[in-house]
Design an enzyme around this catalytic site. Structure first.
Site, PDB file in Angstrom:
ATOM      1  N   HIS A   1       1.379  -7.481  21.468  1.00 22.47           N
ATOM      2  CA  HIS A   1       0.905  -8.667  22.162  1.00 22.47           C
ATOM      3  C   HIS A   1       0.384  -8.387  23.577  1.00 22.47           C
ATOM      4  CE1 HIS A   1       2.175 -12.189  19.478  1.00 22.47           C
ATOM      5  NE2 HIS A   1       2.084 -11.111  18.752  1.00 22.47           N
TER       6      HIS A   1
ATOM      7  N   GLU B   1      13.179   8.759  -4.830  1.00 21.91           N
ATOM      8  CA  GLU B   1      12.493   7.505  -5.110  1.00 21.91           C
ATOM      9  C   GLU B   1      10.994   7.705  -4.866  1.00 21.91           C
ATOM     10  OE1 GLU B   1      14.520   5.639  -6.887  1.00 21.91           O
ATOM     11  OE2 GLU B   1      14.631   3.889  -5.586  1.00 21.91           O
TER      12      GLU B   1
ATOM     13  N   SER C   1      -4.197  -7.844  18.641  1.00 22.78           N
ATOM     14  CA  SER C   1      -4.478  -7.075  17.436  1.00 22.78           C
ATOM     15  C   SER C   1      -5.852  -6.438  17.481  1.00 22.78           C
ATOM     16  CB  SER C   1      -4.412  -8.000  16.212  1.00 22.78           C
ATOM     17  OG  SER C   1      -3.137  -8.545  16.061  1.00 22.78           O
TER      18      SER C   1
ATOM     19  N   LYS D   1      -2.806 -17.909   6.940  1.00 22.06           N
ATOM     20  CA  LYS D   1      -3.313 -16.758   6.184  1.00 22.06           C
ATOM     21  C   LYS D   1      -2.167 -15.802   5.852  1.00 22.06           C
ATOM     22  CE  LYS D   1      -7.098 -13.510   5.865  1.00 22.06           C
ATOM     23  NZ  LYS D   1      -8.541 -13.425   6.072  1.00 22.06           N
ATOM     24  N   ASP D   2      -1.277 -15.549   6.854  1.00 18.16           N
ATOM     25  CA  ASP D   2      -0.121 -14.686   6.590  1.00 18.16           C
ATOM     26  C   ASP D   2       0.792 -15.319   5.546  1.00 18.16           C
ATOM     27  OD1 ASP D   2      -0.837 -12.669   8.280  1.00 18.16           O
ATOM     28  OD2 ASP D   2       0.436 -13.285   9.949  1.00 18.16           O
TER      29      ASP D   2
END
Lengths: 168, 411
Positions: free
Chosen positions: B218, B290, B222, B246-247
């Site tokens: 922040h 894994e 972004s 959107k997220d």
């Protein structure tokens, strides 16, 4: 200033040490460090696995051919040169070539190599084969091929009689 | 409440106003998650930070519930997990969410890392943001590894044995370090106990580092698909409602896929050998980690030397820390880097090839293939990246984000 800083660093290290040392093996874990095994039931050509300090220990009653093969290997062919004789000597310096006693843990990343049970793959050199990353050991448990850097470790052991061996 | 960025918001609610005057959490939320100016051109790759955060919260929530029914003892751990699966009310659901949640957390994070690399999000002034991300990735790997040990199945035990033995490659002090890690002479009860304690602790450290990651994010805001900075209000939209929506949408789609695995194929990503109780005397014929560790496992095995293999494996992650300085190009986004774009895609293929190699036994043609793929992996970062920045001719950058977006629309 420097003296204060140095004293502070010593103090911090003194406080940190108990926290670090706390993670080391405890007294009861260390106390489990000796076992005694009766080897009379193990026939020539057979091998057994016993548990010592949470790890497998291989006890192999070697055949004449296996002993000869192990003794005949020139040192120059070994990544971790060690005579067969040295690997079958107990803490009283007595050599018993028929008994090969080793920690059954691959020196690469700690898997248990195959070769102790009848029908197991024994690898290219007739000893043990580690399925994890393909290390092959000979009839003396010495590394011959693959990523493992060292021979299988021979623990301290002592034949207290012809029948009894104390490991650890 | 549509206050512009910079002026303190006015709250109509008296309680909120009273609290905010003394502890400005509402101003903070308003500033950082509501009016926060965010590039208007995000694509769906920008969802994965939020998705990863949701997975982290889900892992902590399910983990705390699981811990209430789990016993970290070598004689009881396996049965405790089976009891959770069979007897504890909804235990199967909580466990399957946690087990598959680990995989899906890594899926989200790998896509998030790819996004950062493809669009050059690691470049100035976001180097520390990127480094904090790599720290989170490392912490996740440690947490996942220790969590996998807890069910105390065959793969748990032998995975723990192989991975802790990596440290025995360190010259001189290696053996002592391994005994210190184990608290004994082999992976045993003290090991299981401490792994449980650390597995419970590390996620909260991850939360703390995620908080720093977000704080760093922040500061400069972004990055975006064009890689160019916003030049004014025409290039941005407020975070809420545009990107909360959107997220939210992306999270829902991701969770649908996740739920499909949880409910219809909960063991698909796991390994059947881990339903055999741990046996310190028998190594499974084929040990594999894994899936999310497979590329690194392949790098470990590609080097025919113990110490070398271990160094290469850790080096594969260490190289990510210096990525911002290895990339010499001034253009962030691969959209405008005609050559690097293809090498970046090839790196993805390379990592997938490494993953496949890691899942196969170390024999035959898989050995040279994994060696070749390992070589390319390092060459990408240490050779291609520094050179390409110098010789590549980037495409012309659009004058602004708004220009790029509107031009695309017009076509």
């Amino acid at each position: 200033m420097v003296a204060t800083g140095a004293l502070g660093a010593v103090g911090a290290a003194a406080v940190a040490w108990p926290f670090i040392n706390n993670l080391n093996p405890a007294a009861d874990t260390l106390a489990l460090s000796t076992i005694e095994v009766n080897v009379t039931p193990i026939a020539v050509g057979q091998a057994v696995t016993v548990k010592w300090r949470g790890k497998p220990v291989f006890i192999r009653h070697r055949t004449e051919a296996e002993i000869k093969e192990a003794e005949a290997v020139p040192m120059s062919q070994l990544p971790d040169p060690e005579t067969d004789n040295k690997r079958v000597t107990d803490t009283a310096k007595k050599v018993r070539p028929e008994w090969l006693i080793m920690i059954g843990v691959c020196t690469h990343l700690g898997c248990v190599p195959l070769g102790n049970k009848a029908g197991d793959p024994k690898g290219e050199y007739g000893g043990w084969f580690c399925p994890c990353h393909g290390s092959s050991y000979d009839t003396s448990g010495r590394i011959r091929k693959g990523p493992a850097p060292k021979n299988l470790v021979v623990p301290e052991y002592l034949f207290t009689s012809d029948a009894l061996v104390r490991i650890g | 409440m549509a206050s512009s960025h910079g002026t303190p918001p006015v709250f109509n609610n008296k309680v909120i106003s009273w609290i905010d005057h003394r502890l400005p959490i509402f101003s903070y939320i308003e500033k950082e998650y509501h009016t926060f100016p965010t590039p208007r051109n995000f694509n769906y790759f920008w969802n994965f930070g939020a998705i990863a955060t949701v997975m982290l919260v889900l892992m902590i929530a399910t983990g705390i519930v699981l811990a209430t029914n789990y016993t970290p003892h070598v004689l009881m751990a396996f049965d405790a997990v089976e009891r959770i699966d069979r007897d504890v009310p909804q235990g199967w659901l909580i466990r399957d969410l946690h087990m598959n949640g680990a995989s899906f957390f890594f899926i989200a994070v790998y896509i998030h890392i790819f996004r950062g690399m493809y669009y050059g999000s690691y470049k100035a002034p976001r180097e520390l943001l990127w480094i904090l991300g790599v720290v989170i990735f490392l912490l996740m790997m440690a947490t996942a590894f220790m969590g996998y040990v807890l069910p105390w199945g065959q793969m748990s035990f032998w995975g723990a044995t192989v991975i802790t033995n990596l440290f025995s490659a360190i010259p001189v002090v290696g053996e002592s370090i391994v005994i210190w890690l184990w608290g004994g002479f082999a992976v045993d009860n003290p090991t299981l106990n401490r792994f449980f304690a650390l597995h419970y602790l590390l996620p909260f450290i991850i939360v703390a580092v995620v908080a720093l990651h977000v704080v760093a994010l922040h500061v400069h805001g972004s990055n975006n698909p064009t890689g160019i900075d916003p030049k004014g209000p025409q290039d941005t939209v407020p975070f809420h409602p545009y990107y909360t929506m959107k997220d939210g949408f992306g999270v829902m789609v991701f969770l649908i896929v996740f739920a499909a695995f949880v409910f219809f194929a909960p063991d698909y990503l796991g390994h059947p050998d881990n339903y055999i109780p741990a046996d310190p005397l028998v190594t499974p014929a084929h040990i594999v980690p894994e899936w999310y560790f497979l590329p690194f496992y392949a790098i470990l095995r590609a080097i025919p030397d113990k110490l070398g293999g271990v160094l290469a494996m850790f080096g594969a992650i260490a190289v990510l820390f210096i990525l911002p300085w290895l990339d010499t190009s001034r253009v962030r986004s691969c959209t405008f880097r005609p050559i690097y774009k293809w090498f970046m895609m090839f790196l993805v293929v390379d990592v997938i090839v490494l993953g496949i190699c890691g899942s196969k036994p170390a024999e035959g043609f898989w050995v040279p293939l994994s060696q070749l793929a390992t070589l390319y992996y390092f060459a990408h970062f240490l050779v291609l990246l520094p050179i390409l920045g110098k010789i590549e001719r980037p495409l012309p950058l659009p004058p602004s984000i708004a220009d790029a977006v509107l031009k695309k629309k017009a076509v």
